[in-house]
Design a protein around this motif. Structure first.
Motif, PDB file in Angstrom:
ATOM      1  N   LYS A  80       0.829  -1.210   0.000  1.00 32.00           N
ATOM      2  CA  LYS A  80       0.000   0.000   0.000  1.00 32.00           C
ATOM      3  C   LYS A  80       0.867   1.266   0.000  1.00 32.00           C
ATOM      4  O   LYS A  80       0.578   2.236  -0.697  1.00 32.00           O
ATOM      5  CB  LYS A  80      -0.927  -0.008   1.219  1.00 32.00           C
ATOM      6  CG  LYS A  80      -2.068  -1.008   1.110  1.00 32.00           C
ATOM      7  CD  LYS A  80      -2.961  -0.943   2.349  1.00 32.00           C
ATOM      8  CE  LYS A  80      -4.129  -1.905   2.235  1.00 32.00           C
ATOM      9  NZ  LYS A  80      -4.987  -1.873   3.450  1.00 32.00           N
ATOM     10  N   LYS A  81       1.929   1.234   0.806  1.00 34.60           N
ATOM     11  CA  LYS A  81       2.834   2.382   0.855  1.00 34.60           C
ATOM     12  C   LYS A  81       3.464   2.632  -0.513  1.00 34.60           C
ATOM     13  O   LYS A  81       3.576   3.776  -0.965  1.00 34.60           O
ATOM     14  CB  LYS A  81       3.929   2.155   1.893  1.00 34.60           C
ATOM     15  CG  LYS A  81       3.444   2.180   3.338  1.00 34.60           C
ATOM     16  CD  LYS A  81       4.600   1.919   4.294  1.00 34.60           C
ATOM     17  CE  LYS A  81       4.131   1.884   5.735  1.00 34.60           C
ATOM     18  NZ  LYS A  81       5.251   1.589   6.663  1.00 34.60           N
ATOM     19  N   LEU A  82       3.874   1.552  -1.171  1.00 36.11           N
ATOM     20  CA  LEU A  82       4.486   1.687  -2.484  1.00 36.11           C
ATOM     21  C   LEU A  82       3.483   2.214  -3.505  1.00 36.11           C
ATOM     22  O   LEU A  82       3.822   3.033  -4.359  1.00 36.11           O
ATOM     23  CB  LEU A  82       5.041   0.326  -2.935  1.00 36.11           C
ATOM     24  CG  LEU A  82       5.980   0.346  -4.147  1.00 36.11           C
ATOM     25  CD1 LEU A  82       7.193   1.225  -3.874  1.00 36.11           C
ATOM     26  CD2 LEU A  82       6.431  -1.065  -4.487  1.00 36.11           C
ATOM     27  N   SER A  83       2.256   1.774  -3.408  1.00 35.78           N
ATOM     28  CA  SER A  83       1.209   2.255  -4.314  1.00 35.78           C
ATOM     29  C   SER A  83       0.954   3.740  -4.096  1.00 35.78           C
ATOM     30  O   SER A  83       0.761   4.511  -5.046  1.00 35.78           O
ATOM     31  CB  SER A  83      -0.065   1.444  -4.090  1.00 35.78           C
ATOM     32  OG  SER A  83      -1.094   1.898  -4.925  1.00 35.78           O
ATOM     33  N   GLU A  84       0.960   4.164  -2.835  1.00 37.57           N
ATOM     34  CA  GLU A  84       0.758   5.574  -2.519  1.00 37.57           C
ATOM     35  C   GLU A  84       1.888   6.432  -3.096  1.00 37.57           C
ATOM     36  O   GLU A  84       1.640   7.535  -3.619  1.00 37.57           O
ATOM     37  CB  GLU A  84       0.677   5.757  -1.006  1.00 37.57           C
ATOM     38  CG  GLU A  84      -0.599   5.181  -0.391  1.00 37.57           C
ATOM     39  CD  GLU A  84      -0.560   5.196   1.112  1.00 37.57           C
ATOM     40  OE1 GLU A  84      -1.541   4.753   1.725  1.00 37.57           O
ATOM     41  OE2 GLU A  84       0.455   5.663   1.682  1.00 37.57           O
ATOM     42  N   LEU A  85       3.124   5.937  -3.014  1.00 38.91           N
ATOM     43  CA  LEU A  85       4.250   6.675  -3.590  1.00 38.91           C
ATOM     44  C   LEU A  85       4.106   6.774  -5.110  1.00 38.91           C
ATOM     45  O   LEU A  85       4.426   7.817  -5.711  1.00 38.91           O
ATOM     46  CB  LEU A  85       5.564   5.977  -3.232  1.00 38.91           C
ATOM     47  CG  LEU A  85       5.995   6.047  -1.763  1.00 38.91           C
ATOM     48  CD1 LEU A  85       7.216   5.176  -1.522  1.00 38.91           C
ATOM     49  CD2 LEU A  85       6.300   7.491  -1.369  1.00 38.91           C
ATOM     50  N   LYS A  86       3.624   5.733  -5.736  1.00 40.16           N
ATOM     51  CA  LYS A  86       3.435   5.736  -7.188  1.00 40.16           C
ATOM     52  C   LYS A  86       2.399   6.795  -7.589  1.00 40.16           C
ATOM     53  O   LYS A  86       2.625   7.588  -8.509  1.00 40.16           O
ATOM     54  CB  LYS A  86       2.983   4.353  -7.653  1.00 40.16           C
ATOM     55  CG  LYS A  86       2.741   4.259  -9.158  1.00 40.16           C
ATOM     56  CD  LYS A  86       2.320   2.859  -9.568  1.00 40.16           C
ATOM     57  CE  LYS A  86       0.917   2.572  -9.071  1.00 40.16           C
ATOM     58  NZ  LYS A  86       0.424   1.259  -9.561  1.00 40.16           N
ATOM     59  N   HIS A  87       1.266   6.821  -6.892  1.00 44.99           N
ATOM     60  CA  HIS A  87       0.224   7.815  -7.208  1.00 44.99           C
ATOM     61  C   HIS A  87       0.713   9.238  -6.922  1.00 44.99           C
ATOM     62  O   HIS A  87       0.409  10.186  -7.668  1.00 44.99           O
ATOM     63  CB  HIS A  87      -1.038   7.516  -6.408  1.00 44.99           C
ATOM     64  CG  HIS A  87      -1.758   6.273  -6.846  1.00 44.99           C
ATOM     65  ND1 HIS A  87      -2.199   6.076  -8.130  1.00 44.99           N
ATOM     66  CD2 HIS A  87      -2.085   5.147  -6.156  1.00 44.99           C
ATOM     67  CE1 HIS A  87      -2.781   4.892  -8.224  1.00 44.99           C
ATOM     68  NE2 HIS A  87      -2.719   4.305  -7.024  1.00 44.99           N
ATOM     69  N   PHE A  88       1.469   9.371  -5.837  1.00 44.59           N
ATOM     70  CA  PHE A  88       1.989  10.704  -5.498  1.00 44.59           C
ATOM     71  C   PHE A  88       2.912  11.212  -6.604  1.00 44.59           C
ATOM     72  O   PHE A  88       2.872  12.387  -6.998  1.00 44.59           O
ATOM     73  CB  PHE A  88       2.742  10.629  -4.172  1.00 44.59           C
ATOM     74  CG  PHE A  88       3.446  11.906  -3.782  1.00 44.59           C
ATOM     75  CD1 PHE A  88       4.805  12.079  -4.045  1.00 44.59           C
ATOM     76  CD2 PHE A  88       2.756  12.948  -3.187  1.00 44.59           C
ATOM     77  CE1 PHE A  88       5.441  13.251  -3.710  1.00 44.59           C
ATOM     78  CE2 PHE A  88       3.396  14.126  -2.858  1.00 44.59           C
ATOM     79  CZ  PHE A  88       4.750  14.289  -3.111  1.00 44.59           C
ATOM     80  N   TYR A  89       3.760  10.322  -7.107  1.00 42.27           N
ATOM     81  CA  TYR A  89       4.697  10.726  -8.154  1.00 42.27           C
ATOM     82  C   TYR A  89       3.953  11.117  -9.432  1.00 42.27           C
ATOM     83  O   TYR A  89       4.269  12.118 -10.068  1.00 42.27           O
ATOM     84  CB  TYR A  89       5.680   9.583  -8.433  1.00 42.27           C
ATOM     85  CG  TYR A  89       6.656   9.901  -9.543  1.00 42.27           C
ATOM     86  CD1 TYR A  89       6.419   9.474 -10.850  1.00 42.27           C
ATOM     87  CD2 TYR A  89       7.792  10.672  -9.301  1.00 42.27           C
ATOM     88  CE1 TYR A  89       7.291   9.794 -11.872  1.00 42.27           C
ATOM     89  CE2 TYR A  89       8.673  10.989 -10.313  1.00 42.27           C
ATOM     90  CZ  TYR A  89       8.417  10.548 -11.607  1.00 42.27           C
ATOM     91  OH  TYR A  89       9.272  10.861 -12.612  1.00 42.27           O
ATOM     92  N   ARG A  90       2.944  10.320  -9.813  1.00 39.32           N
ATOM     93  CA  ARG A  90       2.216  10.612 -11.048  1.00 39.32           C
ATOM     94  C   ARG A  90       1.444  11.925 -10.950  1.00 39.32           C
ATOM     95  O   ARG A  90       1.314  12.649 -11.934  1.00 39.32           O
ATOM     96  CB  ARG A  90       1.263   9.461 -11.360  1.00 39.32           C
ATOM     97  CG  ARG A  90       1.979   8.211 -11.863  1.00 39.32           C
ATOM     98  CD  ARG A  90       1.010   7.106 -12.181  1.00 39.32           C
ATOM     99  NE  ARG A  90       1.689   5.950 -12.774  1.00 39.32           N
ATOM    100  CZ  ARG A  90       1.094   4.809 -13.091  1.00 39.32           C
ATOM    101  NH1 ARG A  90      -0.217   4.667 -12.863  1.00 39.32           N
ATOM    102  NH2 ARG A  90       1.781   3.823 -13.646  1.00 39.32           N
ATOM    103  N   GLU A  91       0.896  12.232  -9.797  1.00 41.18           N
ATOM    104  CA  GLU A  91       0.130  13.469  -9.621  1.00 41.18           C
ATOM    105  C   GLU A  91       1.032  14.707  -9.697  1.00 41.18           C
ATOM    106  O   GLU A  91       0.630  15.752 -10.200  1.00 41.18           O
ATOM    107  CB  GLU A  91      -0.578  13.442  -8.273  1.00 41.18           C
ATOM    108  CG  GLU A  91      -1.727  12.438  -8.225  1.00 41.18           C
ATOM    109  CD  GLU A  91      -2.336  12.328  -6.834  1.00 41.18           C
ATOM    110  OE1 GLU A  91      -3.265  11.530  -6.669  1.00 41.18           O
ATOM    111  OE2 GLU A  91      -1.857  13.044  -5.932  1.00 41.18           O
ATOM    112  N   ASN A  92       2.234  14.583  -9.200  1.00 46.26           N
ATOM    113  CA  ASN A  92       3.130  15.732  -9.142  1.00 46.26           C
ATOM    114  C   ASN A  92       4.134  15.791 -10.285  1.00 46.26           C
ATOM    115  O   ASN A  92       4.866  16.770 -10.420  1.00 46.26           O
ATOM    116  CB  ASN A  92       3.899  15.722  -7.808  1.00 46.26           C
ATOM    117  CG  ASN A  92       2.988  15.978  -6.626  1.00 46.26           C
ATOM    118  OD1 ASN A  92       2.694  17.111  -6.280  1.00 46.26           O
ATOM    119  ND2 ASN A  92       2.516  14.891  -6.010  1.00 46.26           N
TER     120      ASN A  92
END
Length: 423
Positions: A80-92
């Motif tokens: 879940k943490k890794l997925s959150e980092l992935k979404h954070f990177y794509r958004e920014n």
């Protein structure tokens, strides 16, 4: 007109700059600390995920449901943490139209980590499926255990009822005999055979462990009973059966088999037979496991200490921890002790049965040097002839005592000297 054109051209350029985001390299130059922190978090998370996955694998050998569930939760948390980092990177960081070589390498590594992430997700699902299957197997095994326990309790109850019902019927008829019809000379004789076989069976692992520990078996046999002339070297095994017999039957004629803590309530003959019935169908390990300090449990510990010498045990196991555990009141689940429990059960049942008869059955022994009598003795060597240098065969070792019951004799088993075995 030219100025206007130039202005339009500038506006067009300005518009192009707004539509196309800056390359990752330029974005990194604007905020290198943020990008570096993000990458660091990704690698830290991947490392934690690998560690959690290793814990999940380790929890399967040996299979530990609690550890598996804990490791499974940890893996899911890291995913879940890794997925959150992935979404954070794509958004920014929207995908740029231009990707520098450095960005290409980073993108390739991200792609590799994403593939690894999918692999872990598949593995986790597989483990979750295995956990579910194992849980189902555990439930089924618990049901089988419960059913087996109920059947055993029912069987023990039926055995007790058989003895009590027979007792009640005979009392109503005015007979002095108060036992089940199962209490017969034939039952005792068959129990003698089982005890004799148990002595022979336990001597095998005892001798094998002595061989493995480097013992001189010839010297050991001679130390048990010196000056015995054996027809064959292989016959020295009877010296060890003789040793086991002497130790196991010590105190046999006493009602409590020489145990220090005597329970007077169990001296009733009906109680002796009920104890025989209760233990006959039980695994001896189950019996001592349920009640380690029962009379049978104390008997097992005391006889083990007599049969297995400390030097012998130290050579078997490298220390006396096994012996100390038994002397402290325990019953270890080692293969060697389990083999001994089978022997102890056979001798204990014979003792309970002998004292259940009225009058109680007496056992007799023959000493070394006694002349062989076919009435009272049976040779463990079946086919033999008398040695030409001997007048009559004589007793060298007694490996099983005899007894008298119902006007007949149960022969004691002996090893004879002054004989030759016929092939």
């Amino acid at each position: 007109m030219q100025l206007g054109g130039a202005k339009d051209s500038q506006n067009c350029d300005s518009s192009n700059q707004k539509v196309h985001p800056q390359p990752m390299e330029e974005a990194a130059n604007q905020n290198p600390e943020a990008v570096e922190a993000l990458v660091s978090k990704i690698f830290t998370n991947i490392s934690s995920l690998k560690s959690a996955y290793i814990r999940l694998q380790s929890a399967h050998t040996p299979y530990d449901p609690e550890k598996i569930q804990a490791a499974d939760k940890l893996v899911i948390s890291e995913l879940k943490k890794l997925s959150e980092l992935k979404h954070f990177y794509r958004e920014n960081n929207p995908r740029p139209t231009y990707i520098s070589p450095q960005d290409s390498r980073l993108a390739a590594e991200i792609q590799e980590q994403q593939s690894l992430l999918k692999t872990y997700e598949v593995m986790v699902k597989k483990f979750q499926s295995e956990i579910h299957n194992k849980d189902s197997e555990i439930v089924q095994l618990q049901q089988h255990i419960q059913e087996a326990t109920q059947k055993r309790a029912k069987l023990e109850k039926n055995l007790k009822l058989r003895g009590l019902s027979s007792s009640s019927s005979k009392e109503s008829e005015g007979e002095s005999e108060t036992f089940s019809t199962d209490l017969t000379p034939e039952l005792f004789k068959s129990t003698v055979e089982i005890a004799s076989k148990a002595i022979h069976d336990f001597s095998k692992p005892l001798i094998n462990m002595m061989k493995a520990a480097g013992w001189d078996l010839d010297a050991a046999a001679n130390s048990i009973e010196p000056d015995i002339v054996y027809a064959k070297r292989a016959h020295k095994k009877y010296a060890f059966e003789y040793h086991i017999c002497q130790k196991m039957f010590s105190g046999f004629q006493q009602q409590h088999f020489g145990l220090k803590s005597e329970n007077e309530a169990n001296t009733n003959k009906d109680n002796f037979f009920q104890q025989y019935l209760a233990l006959r169908e039980m695994d001896p390990l189950d019996s001592v496991g349920q009640n380690p300090d029962s009379d049978f449990g104390k008997f097992c510990r005391s006889k083990y200490i007599l049969v297995v010498h400390p030097k012998m045990e130290a050579s078997f196991f490298g220390n006396l921890d096994h012996r100390n555990y038994i002397m402290g009141g325990g019953h270890p689940r080692t293969p060697f002790y389990l083999a001994f429990l089978k022997l102890a059960k056979a001798i204990w049942l014979l003792h309970r049965l002998a004292h259940a008869f009225d009058p109680e059955i007496k056992v007799f022994q023959v000493s070394k040097g006694s002349e062989f009598s076919e009435v009272y003795m049976e040779s463990v060597v079946k086919n033999f002839v008398v040695d030409e240098n001997s007048e009559k065969p004589k007793v060298g070792l007694m490996v099983m005592p005899g007894s008298g019951i119902g006007g007949s004799v149960v022969q004691c088993r002996v090893y004879l000297t002054g004989i030759k075995e016929v092939e």
